[in-house]
Scaffold this motif. Structure first.
Motif, PDB file in Angstrom:
ATOM      1  N   UNK A 128      10.239  17.343  -6.990  1.00 52.55           N
ATOM      2  CA  UNK A 128       8.991  17.200  -7.734  1.00 52.55           C
ATOM      3  C   UNK A 128       7.862  18.063  -7.230  1.00 52.55           C
ATOM      4  N   UNK A 129       8.083  18.883  -6.198  1.00 52.83           N
ATOM      5  CA  UNK A 129       7.038  19.758  -5.665  1.00 52.83           C
ATOM      6  C   UNK A 129       7.477  21.212  -5.797  1.00 52.83           C
ATOM      7  N   UNK A 130       6.609  22.090  -6.329  1.00 49.32           N
ATOM      8  CA  UNK A 130       6.981  23.506  -6.407  1.00 49.32           C
ATOM      9  C   UNK A 130       7.272  24.054  -5.021  1.00 49.32           C
ATOM     10  N   UNK A 131       8.377  24.766  -4.851  1.00 49.05           N
ATOM     11  CA  UNK A 131       8.722  25.288  -3.522  1.00 49.05           C
ATOM     12  C   UNK A 131       7.812  26.424  -3.108  1.00 49.05           C
ATOM     13  N   UNK A 132       7.752  26.680  -1.819  1.00 46.63           N
ATOM     14  CA  UNK A 132       7.023  27.839  -1.336  1.00 46.63           C
ATOM     15  C   UNK A 132       7.646  29.110  -1.902  1.00 46.63           C
ATOM     16  N   UNK A 133       6.817  30.112  -2.084  1.00 41.03           N
ATOM     17  CA  UNK A 133       7.305  31.353  -2.684  1.00 41.03           C
ATOM     18  C   UNK A 133       8.345  32.012  -1.787  1.00 41.03           C
ATOM     19  N   UNK A 134       9.281  32.672  -2.417  1.00 39.09           N
ATOM     20  CA  UNK A 134      10.331  33.352  -1.685  1.00 39.09           C
ATOM     21  C   UNK A 134      11.412  33.821  -2.629  1.00 39.09           C
ATOM     22  N   UNK A 135      12.461  34.426  -2.105  1.00 30.34           N
ATOM     23  CA  UNK A 135      13.501  35.000  -2.965  1.00 30.34           C
ATOM     24  C   UNK A 135      14.504  33.983  -3.507  1.00 30.34           C
ATOM     25  N   UNK A 136      14.354  32.686  -3.160  1.00 29.92           N
ATOM     26  CA  UNK A 136      15.359  31.714  -3.593  1.00 29.92           C
ATOM     27  C   UNK A 136      15.488  31.648  -5.105  1.00 29.92           C
ATOM     28  N   UNK A 137      14.385  31.830  -5.811  1.00 24.99           N
ATOM     29  CA  UNK A 137      14.435  31.722  -7.268  1.00 24.99           C
ATOM     30  C   UNK A 137      14.865  32.987  -7.971  1.00 24.99           C
ATOM     31  N   UNK A 138      15.033  34.091  -7.217  1.00 22.98           N
ATOM     32  CA  UNK A 138      15.349  35.363  -7.862  1.00 22.98           C
ATOM     33  C   UNK A 138      16.667  35.326  -8.631  1.00 22.98           C
ATOM     34  N   UNK A 139      17.777  34.797  -8.068  1.00 22.05           N
ATOM     35  CA  UNK A 139      19.014  34.755  -8.863  1.00 22.05           C
ATOM     36  C   UNK A 139      18.855  33.964 -10.159  1.00 22.05           C
ATOM     37  N   UNK A 140      18.078  32.866 -10.111  1.00 26.76           N
ATOM     38  CA  UNK A 140      17.870  32.075 -11.327  1.00 26.76           C
ATOM     39  C   UNK A 140      17.059  32.873 -12.343  1.00 26.76           C
ATOM     40  N   UNK A 141      15.998  33.539 -11.862  1.00 29.18           N
ATOM     41  CA  UNK A 141      15.177  34.335 -12.771  1.00 29.18           C
ATOM     42  C   UNK A 141      15.996  35.451 -13.408  1.00 29.18           C
ATOM     43  N   UNK A 142      16.808  36.132 -12.608  1.00 28.96           N
ATOM     44  CA  UNK A 142      17.656  37.186 -13.159  1.00 28.96           C
ATOM     45  C   UNK A 142      18.675  36.621 -14.142  1.00 28.96           C
ATOM     46  N   UNK A 143      19.155  35.406 -13.878  1.00 27.95           N
ATOM     47  CA  UNK A 143      20.079  34.770 -14.818  1.00 27.95           C
ATOM     48  C   UNK A 143      19.422  34.474 -16.149  1.00 27.95           C
ATOM     49  N   UNK A 144      18.179  33.982 -16.116  1.00 23.82           N
ATOM     50  CA  UNK A 144      17.447  33.729 -17.357  1.00 23.82           C
ATOM     51  C   UNK A 144      17.285  35.024 -18.143  1.00 23.82           C
ATOM     52  N   UNK A 145      16.915  36.099 -17.450  1.00 23.69           N
ATOM     53  CA  UNK A 145      16.754  37.389 -18.129  1.00 23.69           C
ATOM     54  C   UNK A 145      18.079  37.896 -18.688  1.00 23.69           C
ATOM     55  N   UNK A 146      19.161  37.723 -17.927  1.00 23.07           N
ATOM     56  CA  UNK A 146      20.469  38.196 -18.391  1.00 23.07           C
ATOM     57  C   UNK A 146      20.886  37.474 -19.668  1.00 23.07           C
ATOM     58  N   UNK A 147      20.683  36.166 -19.701  1.00 28.58           N
ATOM     59  CA  UNK A 147      21.043  35.406 -20.907  1.00 28.58           C
ATOM     60  C   UNK A 147      20.170  35.828 -22.082  1.00 28.58           C
ATOM     61  N   UNK A 148      18.863  36.005 -21.832  1.00 33.39           N
ATOM     62  CA  UNK A 148      17.972  36.416 -22.907  1.00 33.39           C
ATOM     63  C   UNK A 148      18.324  37.792 -23.457  1.00 33.39           C
ATOM     64  N   UNK A 149      18.622  38.737 -22.583  1.00 32.31           N
ATOM     65  CA  UNK A 149      18.975  40.088 -23.041  1.00 32.31           C
ATOM     66  C   UNK A 149      20.314  40.062 -23.769  1.00 32.31           C
ATOM     67  N   UNK A 150      21.270  39.277 -23.272  1.00 33.06           N
ATOM     68  CA  UNK A 150      22.556  39.164 -23.968  1.00 33.06           C
ATOM     69  C   UNK A 150      22.362  38.606 -25.371  1.00 33.06           C
ATOM     70  N   UNK A 151      21.480  37.617 -25.502  1.00 34.10           N
ATOM     71  CA  UNK A 151      21.191  37.094 -26.834  1.00 34.10           C
ATOM     72  C   UNK A 151      20.528  38.123 -27.721  1.00 34.10           C
ATOM     73  N   UNK A 152      19.629  38.935 -27.136  1.00 35.14           N
ATOM     74  CA  UNK A 152      18.977  39.981 -27.923  1.00 35.14           C
ATOM     75  C   UNK A 152      19.979  41.027 -28.403  1.00 35.14           C
ATOM     76  N   UNK A 153      21.042  41.263 -27.611  1.00 31.26           N
ATOM     77  CA  UNK A 153      22.068  42.233 -27.995  1.00 31.26           C
ATOM     78  C   UNK A 153      23.030  41.696 -29.042  1.00 31.26           C
ATOM     79  N   UNK A 154      23.047  40.387 -29.224  1.00 28.38           N
ATOM     80  CA  UNK A 154      23.971  39.790 -30.191  1.00 28.38           C
ATOM     81  C   UNK A 154      23.643  40.289 -31.597  1.00 28.38           C
TER      82      UNK A 154
END
Length: 390
Positions: A128-154
């Motif tokens: 329930x608390x936003x984590x301190x900033x760092x690279x932990x969220x980068x794979x998730x963010x890249x995953x969101x972008x990958x899914x969005x771009x794949x959908x745009x290519x559909x």
């Protein structure tokens, strides 16, 4: 940046002819209210603390003023067009290319910010608390972008009915997250707010980043000429649209800042976080396509193929730029700092429109355009001192 209406829908055109003010208000509200409903309330709360409502009110007042100047500028001079098309018709091709160029780049930074926000929501669901900033969220963010771009290519576009209902779903989800998910003040040092900013610097960053939530005030460049209303009904419609936007955003901000919070259990937190990620991924999908369409207008072959949709290679290039910005956003305050991309594009486009109003406007529009231009320049000037230590 919204594309001009396609003119389809005889029933909608008939309703617009009967009630032009309401049609303009609906277009303004529909153009502005989008992913910003989910992203911006916790970001502004983290940056502005107790002054969040004041920052939101200032944004709605400024955005409504932008729409009024743009509406007065295009009402009797131009046909339905995008913001770039409007300033290009009034100032020259260079202005159109400039607006398209800055928006094409800015959209990619904006999608990286959206992806980082979705990643932060998923990481917050644990305790329930936003984590301190760092690279932990980068794979998730890249995953969101990958899914969005794949959908745009559909080859199949999202159904129109889903796009019509998406703002309503987004608004309801944003209200639930403001009341039950995000802390009243998420705090600095997270992806939502950088540490080390002075209080005036944080307020400036909040107000400037809000232009991400305000991309859409320029919708009037398509809506007003299409409706063909007189000056009074046009002004009434724009003002009503700004009021609708203000009610939604100020309401969400009030719930975020002052709403009573019942402790949400882990299942509810995860439900809201996953729903946030899904909705925001859908915005990445449509926004990547929009960015590619804008980029296609920058070269002759792309303009000729724009009606058929952007080329897959251009969509991939836009997606790659989004991922590059996501890498750059792996720091504290990454979300609002990335949002400065679309904010800068909006400021540039609106400033050119204000300059066009000064050059081509009448006795009322010229001073209004000059005042708006001064305010926009005044908002941009503090960028150097405030961001020098970021």
């Amino acid at each position: 940046m919204r594309e001009p209406p396609d003119g389809s829908g005889a029933a909608a055109s008939e309703r617009a002819a009967r009630r032009p003010g309401l049609a303009i208000a609906g277009q303004v509200a529909g153009g502005v209210l989008g992913a910003g409903m989910l992203v911006m309330p916790p970001v502004v709360a983290a940056l502005a603390a107790g002054d969040a409502l004041l920052v939101w009110a200032a944004h709605v007042l400024l955005g409504g003023s932008v729409s009024l100047v743009l509406a007065g500028l295009v009402r009797a001079r131009l046909g339905p067009s995008s913001l770039a098309g409007a300033v290009g018709a009034l100032l020259g091709t260079w202005a159109e290319r400039a607006v398209d160029g800055v928006f094409a780049v800015a959209f990619t930074a904006g999608q990286a910010a959206i992806a980082w926000f979705a990643a932060t929501a998923l990481l917050t669901a644990g305790d329930g608390s936003p984590p301190r900033a760092g690279p932990d969220g980068l794979p998730v963010a890249l995953g969101v972008l990958a899914v969005g771009v794949a959908g745009a290519l559909a080859p199949v576009a999202p159904p129109a009915v889903l796009l019509r209902w998406r703002p309503w779903v987004t608004g309801a989800l944003a209200l639930a997250c403001a009341a039950l998910f995000w802390p009243a003040d998420p705090g600095a040092g997270t992806a939502l707010a950088p540490s080390g900013f002075s209080a005036p610097g944080a307020l400036w960053l909040a107000l400037t980043a809000l232009f991400f939530a305000g991309v859409g005030w320029e919708t009037v460049t398509g809506a007003v000429p299409a409706v063909g209303a007189g000056p009074r009904r046009t002004a009434t419609g724009v003002a009503l649209g700004a009021v609708l936007v203000g009610v939604v955003y100020l309401g969400l901000a009030a719930v975020q800042e002052h709403g009573a919070r019942a402790p949400a259990g882990a299942p509810l937190r995860w439900t809201l976080a996953v729903a946030t990620a899904v909705v925001l991924t859908s915005y990445v999908l449509t926004n990547v396509r929009t960015a590619a369409r804008i980029a296609a207008r920058l070269y002759p072959a792309g303009r000729r193929s724009a009606a058929r949709g952007p080329a897959p290679a251009l969509l991939v290039a836009v997606g790659a730029a989004c991922c590059a910005f996501a890498w750059a956003g792996a720091r504290d305050g990454g979300v609002p700092l990335l949002l400065l991309g679309p904010a800068a594009a909006a400021l540039a486009g609106y400033a050119l429109a204000a300059a066009a109003a000064v050059r081509h406007g009448g006795p009322l529009l010229r001073p209004a355009g000059a005042l708006l231009l001064a305010v926009l320049v005044g908002l941009a000037v503090p960028a150097v001192p405030f961001l020098s230590g970021a």
